[in-house]
Design an enzyme around this catalytic site. Structure first.
Site, PDB file in Angstrom:
ATOM      1  N   ASN A 473      43.259  49.848  43.933  1.00  0.00           N
ATOM      2  CA  ASN A 473      42.561  49.152  42.849  1.00  0.00           C
ATOM      3  C   ASN A 473      42.349  50.084  41.682  1.00  0.00           C
ATOM      4  OD1 ASN A 473      40.207  50.297  44.706  1.00  0.00           O
ATOM      5  ND2 ASN A 473      39.335  50.018  42.664  1.00  0.00           N
ATOM      6  N   CYS A 474      42.115  49.494  40.485  1.00  0.00           N
ATOM      7  CA  CYS A 474      41.656  50.268  39.341  1.00  0.00           C
ATOM      8  C   CYS A 474      40.267  49.749  38.979  1.00  0.00           C
ATOM      9  CB  CYS A 474      42.643  50.176  38.182  1.00  0.00           C
ATOM     10  SG  CYS A 474      42.834  48.527  37.496  1.00  0.00           S
ATOM     11  N   ALA A 475      39.903  49.741  37.724  1.00  0.00           N
ATOM     12  CA  ALA A 475      38.530  49.381  37.351  1.00  0.00           C
ATOM     13  C   ALA A 475      38.204  47.929  37.658  1.00  0.00           C
ATOM     14  CB  ALA A 475      38.309  49.662  35.870  1.00  0.00           C
ATOM     15  N   THR A 476      39.158  47.018  37.437  1.00  0.00           N
ATOM     16  CA  THR A 476      38.856  45.594  37.595  1.00  0.00           C
ATOM     17  C   THR A 476      39.923  44.836  38.380  1.00  0.00           C
ATOM     18  OG1 THR A 476      39.939  45.121  35.476  1.00  0.00           O
ATOM     19  CG2 THR A 476      37.557  45.496  35.428  1.00  0.00           C
ATOM     20  N   ARG A 477      40.995  45.507  38.777  1.00  0.00           N
ATOM     21  CA  ARG A 477      42.118  44.806  39.406  1.00  0.00           C
ATOM     22  C   ARG A 477      42.367  45.287  40.825  1.00  0.00           C
ATOM     23  NH1 ARG A 477      46.486  46.228  35.054  1.00  0.00           N
ATOM     24  NH2 ARG A 477      44.962  47.854  34.624  1.00  0.00           N
TER      25      ARG A 477
END
Length: 535
Positions: A473-477
């Site tokens: 994952n990254c910040a929102t995905r």
């Protein structure tokens, strides 16, 4: 290869998430220790000053130990199994690597052009630093990322290696650390040989980027935004904001280190800290979303405007306040990519205009960070610069609105509220629960948490556990690789399941979740592990 790079970039975001709060606390401590704001209360011999100095020392933790955060953060995101053990292995191998460098330089530093007797804290030009008490070469986050990547590769490849019974004690993490020990010894020698030359090159690049002025800021700001869909933007901003590409320690740490001095100076911020112009790309997060959101609202069909408002208002608030722009960016990115190009270009122009009018600092995030790290501590002597910044920003709110509105209508783009309706069957949470024989409140089965419920729905929409190859994952995905993309449901399914949208690029899948994505990923991986244990 692109998918692997995207996963790597997403994993880099794990430690970055810790910097926002720490930066705010450092900035607040600087405010309360500033005699221009607090008067005699901020004298160094007062209890007030000393208490805030204690607060600041704790807040500086993540910046002073940035290398360690990256060396343990990447295995969390990239290790395919036994994440906790991978983190331990990464830390041990990284410390071993630096002990090797320290010993090599102690005996042969002169041969590599390094004065190892120099005090690393006395000057930034020694090329040395202290990491966990180890005097070593300052490879910054580049060294920690490189070692973490090496450890992840060793861990994923050799953690499950079966050794003869009589060597069983050396299996698992022990085997990975042994291999790391063997590999990092020659790697440490090569680092001593090559890195001093790299440092000289970095110093030259710093001079080049600062002298590039508006041109460099435009190109940098444009790349940071336009590369967001690929996930490669992390590789652009990290060397500038967190690494030594333009100033030692990175723009964020260097700015915070000098914040008190800048607050007491009446000289132009652009003159005091020209490197801060490269952080102005973040202003797009505060001023672009309101204009874009209003353009979506005005161009939507009248009967859909309330729905559009419900969609864009939370995303706009999140972008402006917290600096998380992905929800609103992905609202239009894959519907009308041309708008994203225009969005990126206008953002780069805005950064250049602000810089030309003397704005500089750390504006890499949203309203909260900008206020804590810039406006509040420096307002006394630099209020006129910030007034100009807001005038320019508000002007660009209207520019974004009119440009987006014109393009949407002219090109007949299917932005939110303008889509052609179709007879599409949507799955609901109720449908899913009925299929799984779950109940809400009658006690026959425990009610799942919201994050677990999302994870279960996402897993089904992705074709089940057997279709999942990897997840990060990254910040929102939530980022995944699947075996068969044809088994993945459409965008409507994932929106109904609690997501904000779906991005598909062959086998690479991204589910836009929001700021709760780390929690959803934990539940998602737990479901995958549960599935593995039943097979």
């Amino acid at each position: 290869m692109l998918q692997k790079i995207q996963r790597f970039g997403g994993a880099m975001f794990t430690p970055v998430l810790l910097f926002a709060f720490a930066g705010i606390m450092v900035a607040l401590a600087s405010v309360f220790q500033n005699p221009l704001i607090m008067g005699s209360l901020a004298n160094e011999d007062t209890l007030w000053f000393q208490l805030w100095d204690i607060v600041a020392s704790g807040a500086w933790t993540v910046f002073r130990q940035m290398e360690l955060l990256f060396v343990i953060g990447l295995p969390i995101g990239l290790a395919k199994k036994a994440h906790a053990r991978a983190v331990m292995e990464s830390l041990v191998i990284y410390l071993t690597f630096n002990y090797f460098i320290s010993s090599i330089l102690q005996y042969f530093g002169g041969s590599f052009g390094v004065d190892f007797s120099a005090d690393p804290e006395a000057s930034e030009t020694t090329g040395l630093t202290l990491i966990a008490g180890i005097k070593t070469l300052d490879t910054s986050i580049i060294g920690s990322i490189a070692i973490a990547a090496l450890v992840v590769w060793l861990h994923n490849r050799y953690f499950d290696k079966k050794l003869p019974e009589w060597l069983g004690i050396f299996q698992g993490s022990a085997y990975v650390v042994i291999l790391g020990f063997i590999v990092t010894l020659p790697l440490a020698f090569l680092t001593c040989l090559i890195w001093p030359m790299v440092q000289n090159g970095i110093n030259s690049l710093q001079t080049f980027f600062i002298s590039s002025g508006s041109v460099g800021i435009f190109v940098y700001s444009f790349l940071v935004r336009i590369l967001i869909p690929t996930g490669l933007h992390h590789f652009v901003y990290a060397p500038f904001m967190l690494g030594p590409a333009i100033v030692s320690e990175g723009i964020q740490v260097n700015w915070l280190n000098n914040l008190s001095e800048f607050a007491q100076s009446q000289e132009s911020l652009k003159t005091l800290f020209p490197a801060g112009g490269f952080s102005l790309y973040g202003c797009v997060k505060m001023f672009a979303p309101p204009g874009i959101a209003f353009a979506f609202y005005k161009t939507a069909k009248p009967e859909n405007r309330k729905k559009v408002l419900a969609l864009v208002v939370p995303a706009t608030i999140t972008a402006v306040v917290a600096g998380i722009t992905e929800p609103i960016e992905f609202t239009f990115l894959f519907i009308a990519p041309v708008l994203f190009v225009v969005y990126s270009l206008l953002g780069a122009v805005m950064a250049v205009v602000m810089y030309q009018f003397g704005v500089s600092g750390d504006f890499s995030s949203g309203l909260i960070n900008s206020a804590a790290r810039n406006w509040i501590p420096l307002f006394g002597n630099h209020w006129d610069t910030y007034v100009i910044q807001f005038i320019i920003g508000i002007a660009f709110v209207f520019i974004y609105y009119y440009v987006f509105k014109y393009l949407i209508l002219k090109m007949k783009l299917q932005t939110p509220g303008r889509e052609e309706t179709g007879n599409v069957k949507l799955y609901t949470k109720k449908d899913y629960k009925e299929k799984k024989n779950e109940t809400e409140d009658d006690g026959s089965k425990p009610k799942a948490s919201e994050n677990k419920e999302k994870a279960m729905l996402f897993l089904e929409g992705l074709g089940g556990a057997e279709n999942i190859e990897s997840v990060t994952n990254c910040a929102t995905r939530l980022r995944l690789n699947v075996k068969d993309p044809s088994l993945v449901e459409d965008d409507a399914f994932f929106k109904e399941a609690g997501g904000m949208g779906l991005v598909k690029n062959n086998n690479a899948i991204q589910i836009i979740v929001g700021l709760s994505v780390p929690n959803v990923r934990e539940e998602f991986e737990a479901l995958l592990n549960q599935q593995d244990s039943t097979e």
